[in-house]
Design an enzyme around this catalytic site. Structure first.
Site, PDB file in Angstrom:
ATOM      1  N   ASP A  28       6.045   1.377 -15.790  1.00  0.00           N
ATOM      2  CA  ASP A  28       4.611   1.578 -15.753  1.00  0.00           C
ATOM      3  C   ASP A  28       4.151   2.283 -17.077  1.00  0.00           C
ATOM      4  O   ASP A  28       4.544   3.351 -17.477  1.00  0.00           O
ATOM      5  CB  ASP A  28       4.218   2.583 -14.617  1.00  0.00           C
ATOM      6  CG  ASP A  28       4.440   2.015 -13.249  1.00  0.00           C
ATOM      7  OD1 ASP A  28       4.556   0.688 -12.966  1.00  0.00           O
ATOM      8  OD2 ASP A  28       4.567   2.846 -12.311  1.00  0.00           O
ATOM      9  N   ASP A  31      11.094   2.205 -19.540  1.00  0.00           N
ATOM     10  CA  ASP A  31      10.434   2.701 -18.343  1.00  0.00           C
ATOM     11  C   ASP A  31       9.408   1.331 -17.991  1.00  0.00           C
ATOM     12  O   ASP A  31       9.258   0.324 -18.828  1.00  0.00           O
ATOM     13  CB  ASP A  31       9.356   3.653 -18.926  1.00  0.00           C
ATOM     14  CG  ASP A  31       8.297   4.185 -18.031  1.00  0.00           C
ATOM     15  OD1 ASP A  31       8.543   4.133 -16.883  1.00  0.00           O
ATOM     16  OD2 ASP A  31       7.318   4.459 -18.328  1.00  0.00           O
TER      17      ASP A  31
HETATM   18  P1  B16 Z   1       5.200   4.678  -6.776  1.00  0.00           P
HETATM   19  P2  B16 Z   1       7.208   4.734 -14.408  1.00  0.00           P
HETATM   20  C1  B16 Z   1       5.950   5.835 -12.448  1.00  0.00           C
HETATM   21  O1  B16 Z   1       6.512   4.798 -12.885  1.00  0.00           O
HETATM   22  C2  B16 Z   1       4.356   5.813 -12.474  1.00  0.00           C
HETATM   23  O2  B16 Z   1       4.301   6.312 -13.946  1.00  0.00           O
HETATM   24  C3  B16 Z   1       3.764   7.117 -12.087  1.00  0.00           C
HETATM   25  O3  B16 Z   1       2.356   7.293 -12.356  1.00  0.00           O
HETATM   26  C4  B16 Z   1       3.917   6.963 -10.378  1.00  0.00           C
HETATM   27  O4  B16 Z   1       3.372   8.071  -9.683  1.00  0.00           O
HETATM   28  C5  B16 Z   1       5.519   6.863 -10.048  1.00  0.00           C
HETATM   29  O5  B16 Z   1       5.913   5.710 -10.739  1.00  0.00           O
HETATM   30  C6  B16 Z   1       5.700   6.714  -8.773  1.00  0.00           C
HETATM   31  O6  B16 Z   1       5.325   5.412  -8.616  1.00  0.00           O
HETATM   32  O7  B16 Z   1       4.079   5.340  -6.063  1.00  0.00           O
HETATM   33  O8  B16 Z   1       4.902   3.252  -7.090  1.00  0.00           O
HETATM   34  O9  B16 Z   1       6.455   5.017  -6.275  1.00  0.00           O
HETATM   35  O10 B16 Z   1       6.325   5.213 -15.464  1.00  0.00           O
HETATM   36  O11 B16 Z   1       8.362   5.764 -14.196  1.00  0.00           O
HETATM   37  O12 B16 Z   1       7.793   3.303 -14.349  1.00  0.00           O
HETATM   38 MG    MG Z   2       5.801   5.162 -17.582  1.00  0.00          MG
END
Ligand code: B16
Ligand code: MG
Length: 216
Positions: A11, A9
């Site tokens: 984030d 993953d």
């Molecule tokens: P975006 P991951 C996720 O990334 C985040 O953890 C989550 O908080 C966020 O809402 C989602 O991506 C969408 O992000 O607005 O940048 O498209 O943890 O799956 O890497």
């Molecule tokens: Mg994450």
């Protein structure tokens, strides 16, 4: 059976963007006259952008038009990207690069599986674009986590059977997605209340590739 691929993953596993999401979602919540807590923000981890707004609307009880929703999503992302554009490789979690290098040296494939539609921009800011065999982001599949699509597409791009892929995740949505994809998972971080992982590590300095391989 053996460990053939690690799917990270992004984030919360390679870098901390949750703080930037929180600042941006707090602004959205202010527009709805709602106070978003840090605990609620934790529940947005791994959840797609649109689905995150739906959760905030549910918590706040606010009812808004589709046009206003779209407008808030656009504004939220603009604000978030301002934070992202300040990021540097210094923000990669300590020990990640060393772990990833060792994994590749052992012939194990590595990929990113992120719900974020901004994943490639973040990876670029961190100077990691050339460090993975495949990158899958939230814009490439019909369903985001907790559905398995993102991880299944990563396995397909790597040409590895899902049963030999290991997911490293910090969110419940991600652990559930891994399970639905038929993949084992590692919980990254100290949130021990999350379910479904085979192992937990607090940080990359603590990660043992040998232990991960022994899961297979
Ligand atoms: P975006 P991951 C996720 O990334 C985040 O953890 C989550 O908080 C966020 O809402 C989602 O991506 C969408 O992000 O607005 O940048 O498209 O943890 O799956 O890497
Ligand atoms: Mg994450």
């Amino acid at each position: 059976m053996s460990l053939k691929a690690c799917i990270y993953d992004l984030d919360g596993v390679i870098t901390d963007t949750a703080k930037y999401h929180y600042e941006s979602w707090k602004w959205v919540s202010d527009q709805l006259e709602y106070n978003l807590t840090e605990k609620q923000n934790q529940k947005l981890k791994g959840v797609g952008r649109k689905e995150s707004l739906d959760k905030i609307l549910k918590w706040s009880g606010a009812r808004i038009s589709e046009a206003k929703k779209q407008n808030l999503l656009t504004q939220k992302n603009k604000m978030y990207l301002k934070y992202i554009d300040t990021m540097t490789p210094e923000e990669i979690f300590p020990g990640f690069n060393e772990f990833n290098k060792k994994t590749k040296e052992e012939g194990i494939k590595v990929a990113i599986g992120s719900s974020s539609r901004n994943a490639i921009r973040i990876i670029d800011k961190l100077d990691l674009v050339l460090d993975f065999h495949a990158i899958v982001d939230g814009g490439m599949t019909p369903n985001s986590k907790p559905e398995p699509d993102i991880f299944l597409l990563a396995a397909e791009k790597l040409s590895i059977d899902p049963s030999e892929c290991l997911v490293i995740e910090d969110s419940q949505a991600g652990l559930t997605a891994a399970k639905k994809a038929g993949m084992k998972s590692i919980l990254y971080g100290e949130d021990k209340g999350l379910k479904g992982a085979s192992l937990q590590i607090d940080n990359w300095l603590q990660a043992s590739l040998e232990k991960f391989k022994n899961l297979y």
